[in-house]
Each structure stands twice: as structure tokens, then as C-alpha cells.
Design a protein around this motif. Sequence first.
Motif, mmCIF file in Angstrom:
data_model
loop_
_atom_site.group_PDB
_atom_site.id
_atom_site.type_symbol
_atom_site.label_atom_id
_atom_site.label_comp_id
_atom_site.label_asym_id
_atom_site.label_seq_id
_atom_site.Cartn_x
_atom_site.Cartn_y
_atom_site.Cartn_z
ATOM 1 N N UNK A 11 9.183 -31.565 30.633
ATOM 2 C CA UNK A 11 8.003 -30.928 30.041
ATOM 3 C C UNK A 11 7.538 -31.695 28.804
ATOM 4 N N UNK A 12 8.465 -32.086 27.947
ATOM 5 C CA UNK A 12 8.102 -32.900 26.790
ATOM 6 C C UNK A 12 7.476 -34.213 27.240
ATOM 7 N N UNK A 13 8.056 -34.826 28.245
ATOM 8 C CA UNK A 13 7.530 -36.078 28.776
ATOM 9 C C UNK A 13 6.103 -35.896 29.290
ATOM 10 N N UNK A 14 5.861 -34.796 29.980
ATOM 11 C CA UNK A 14 4.528 -34.544 30.536
ATOM 12 C C UNK A 14 3.489 -34.375 29.441
ATOM 13 N N UNK A 15 3.856 -33.687 28.357
ATOM 14 C CA UNK A 15 2.909 -33.489 27.264
ATOM 15 C C UNK A 15 2.571 -34.816 26.586
ATOM 16 N N UNK A 16 3.598 -35.630 26.296
ATOM 17 C CA UNK A 16 3.347 -36.906 25.623
ATOM 18 C C UNK A 16 2.543 -37.829 26.533
ATOM 19 N N UNK A 17 2.823 -37.790 27.834
ATOM 20 C CA UNK A 17 2.046 -38.609 28.767
ATOM 21 C C UNK A 17 0.589 -38.181 28.804
ATOM 22 N N UNK A 18 0.343 -36.878 28.789
ATOM 23 C CA UNK A 18 -1.035 -36.385 28.813
ATOM 24 C C UNK A 18 -1.769 -36.791 27.541
#
Length: 460
Positions: free
Chosen positions: A145-152
Motif C-alpha cells: 500500500x505504501x508502495x502504491x501511494x508513492x508510485x501514484x
Amino acid sequence: MDSKKRKLILHFALLALTAMSARFLLLYAIGPQSLPDTAQYLEVSRNLAETGTFTILDPATGKLAPFAMRVPLFHVFTAAIIKVSGPDCGRLFAIFNILLSVAIALLTAFLFRALAGAFTGLLAGYFMALNPNAVYNSVLILPDTLFSLVLLLTAAAGLKALRSRGAGWYLGWGVLAGLTALVKPVFKYYWAIPLLILSGERLLREKAARKAAVFVLGFALVVSPWLARNYAQLAFPGFELTFGVNTIWSTIDLIKTSREAKVKKDPALAAVRDIVAASKDPMAAMENVKEKLQLTDVEVNSYLAKLGKEVALNNPAEFSRRYFKNAVNFLTSPSSALELYYKASSQGENNRMQIKEAAAAGRWGTVLVNLAARAAGLAAFLMALYGLLLLARRDRPAALLLLSLIAYFTLISSFTAGYDRYRLPIDPLLAGLSALSLSEYFKRLFRTAVPPAPARSAPL
């Protein structure tokens, strides 16, 4: 405040409430969730919170040793939570993770509102608010989830940079790309893609070299300290030491014991090959090689990477077949939907059960959920492709950027037996592009359903 702003705030408040309700209800129902990888993440995070170093207990010496099996930022995030809550951080972690997941739904809505209009943005946001993959991962103690936010955020910075004449946004884009690579190393090769976009897109060629250099500079500034630390402490100039085991993840059964010619050519690699050939589980194989041959993590990583390359070159047809199968599963995996179904129906956990196995066991609910989730994943992918075509007509650089992210993650993740947790970083992009496709369909349907008003007669 005018009525448009009030309406916008209301819409986004309802979106946030929907996303939070789904996630907190799940947390209340099943509590924080973990997978086998969770234990190592938490061990390193606790050591970081206590000692300020990235270390893990070496069972051979009983002492803390430098850790580089994974990249650092998720451990930093979790260590901060441990500082507040103590070693038992599961519930507080899940609360923070839920807030990150809600932020993803809101940012998806904002991003696609800017790209394609208010209706498309809100529809994309609701897709993410109720996405089973996003909902389940919000209570899972893992970095996705953290990865997805930073990627977005990286994607948003990239879109802003491509619309900017100056180079400043390219620095921010590079910095965020570097942070993304330090949350999960799967993003470590992406830095080359913006260079291709800049060199291939005619409208962006002006000062493209300077912009590309600034982007790479931002990326390098962020990742260099971690790479330098790994080289200084482990003589390893890379991001993480799980690369080798990942290269044999889907093909370990194709690795056979060494013949005499291979033993003579490289006895050390032959010894590793024979141990791996006798193993069925890649992680167990990695540990067995390390223990039996007394190798370091760096050496094991190097040997396994060589075996992965070797088996792909020696079995091109079978490797290609498995790669394609992994790609299909990556895009259509039903694991999160099945997890939610099992938790709700109290049927136990077996989200890896295949459709044939479930049908033979008479578990028709599992069959239906599996088929429905796969159909939804395939539909989202196909609609996203059409959405890319629609976006390309109005904003080609933006379409190229989103296409590059979707293609990159699909191609990289298909080397392993990936599933929907690995797809989570591009789910917001798939949701937004699918929403754009549906918005266009609704517009055409509305124009067809409502005939044009008859022309008025000219006044006498």
C-alpha cells in the motif's frame, strides 16, 4: 465558497467516507493480516527502531548482521510506528495503512479528474475505494500500500513534468521515482523509461537532454546513499539480495543436477545447482545453499541469478509459456477477492485453490468468486487499453507515461508467479483508464438516448 467548490468537497468527502468505511469494517472484522514475508519485515524494523541500523540476527553467529535482502523505506515507516506503539504494532500499522489506502483513492480521483474530467475522476476514485485488492491490502502488514501511494505520486509528478517547460518538476519526478525504488526494488529499472519518452516524443525534445539529466540526478540523489551503504558493508553495489531467488521462482523445477561437463566448467556453480535441483521451494533452496556451502547472501544471490538466466536460455519455449501464464495471472489474479470471501464465509484459507480443484471439491462459491474476479480483472485491463487510446487523442505524453507504468509492472512482475498484490501499484491507473472508457460510453449512450431538440421555426 461557490456551489461548485461545495459540491466538489462533498463528493470527495463521500468518496473518503466510502473508502474508510470499507477498510475499517474489514479491520474490525478480521484484524491486521500477515504473510510469511511479514515476520522478516517486522524483525528488521524492530532492530531499526532499537539500534538505528538495518540489521538482522545471523543464526550462525547469534549477532546482528547488516541487512540488504530488502530496500529500506518500508522499514523506516514501520520502525516509526513501532516507536509509538511498541513491538506489537499490528493494529496501529493497519490504521496508518488504511489512511494511506484512502489517500490512494482520493489521489486517483484528483489525478483522473485533471486528466479526463470530474465524472471520470470520481468514478476512478470509487473504483479504488471499493477495489477488493486495495481493501484487503489495507490491513495487510506488507509494503504494497505504501508502495502504491508513492508510485501514484511519482506518476502525478511525471505528468506535471511532461506538461512543464522547465526542468524543476523533472527533479521532483526523479526524487519520487527514487523513493519508490526504495520502498520496493521492482521499480529500480524504471529510470530508463522517462528517457525513452523524452527522446521519442517530438513535442518534448526541446531541452530534452537537460530534463532527462535532471530526472536521473533526482533519482540518483535518493538511491545513492543506500547503494553506497550496501557496497561499504557488504561489497554489494545493488538494491537488494532477493533478485537471485526471484529469477528461479517460476522455473526451479526446470533446474536439473549438474552433468560432468558443467562440474568441470564451474564446480562452485555446479554445487549450487545440485542443491537447488533437489529443492522444490525457492526460499528453502536459497537457505540450503547458504547453509550447506557456507556462502554469504551476496554470493548466493549471484549464483541463483546465474541459474535463473541459465534455465531461461536452456528452456526458451517453456520459459515463455510460464512467463505468459504469469502475466495473465498478474492481470486477473483473484487472491484478494478469495481472501475476503473466505474471511466472510468462514471456509478457511486456500486462496491458491485452482478452479478445477474447487469444482472437484464442490466449493462452488470459490469457483464463482474466482471466475468473477478474473473476469473483472480482464475487463479492467481491456477497458484500460481503450482508455489509453482515448487519452492519447487529447494528451499523448500522459498516455505514454501511464502506458509505460502499466507495461513495466506487467513485464517485470511476470518473471515470478505474481498475483494481484503485486498488481496493486497499477490498479489506480487501470481504474482511472477504465473509468475514462466507461465515461465515454455513457456520453455516447446519453447522446443516443436523448434525440436532439427540433429546430425552431424562424420568427415571422
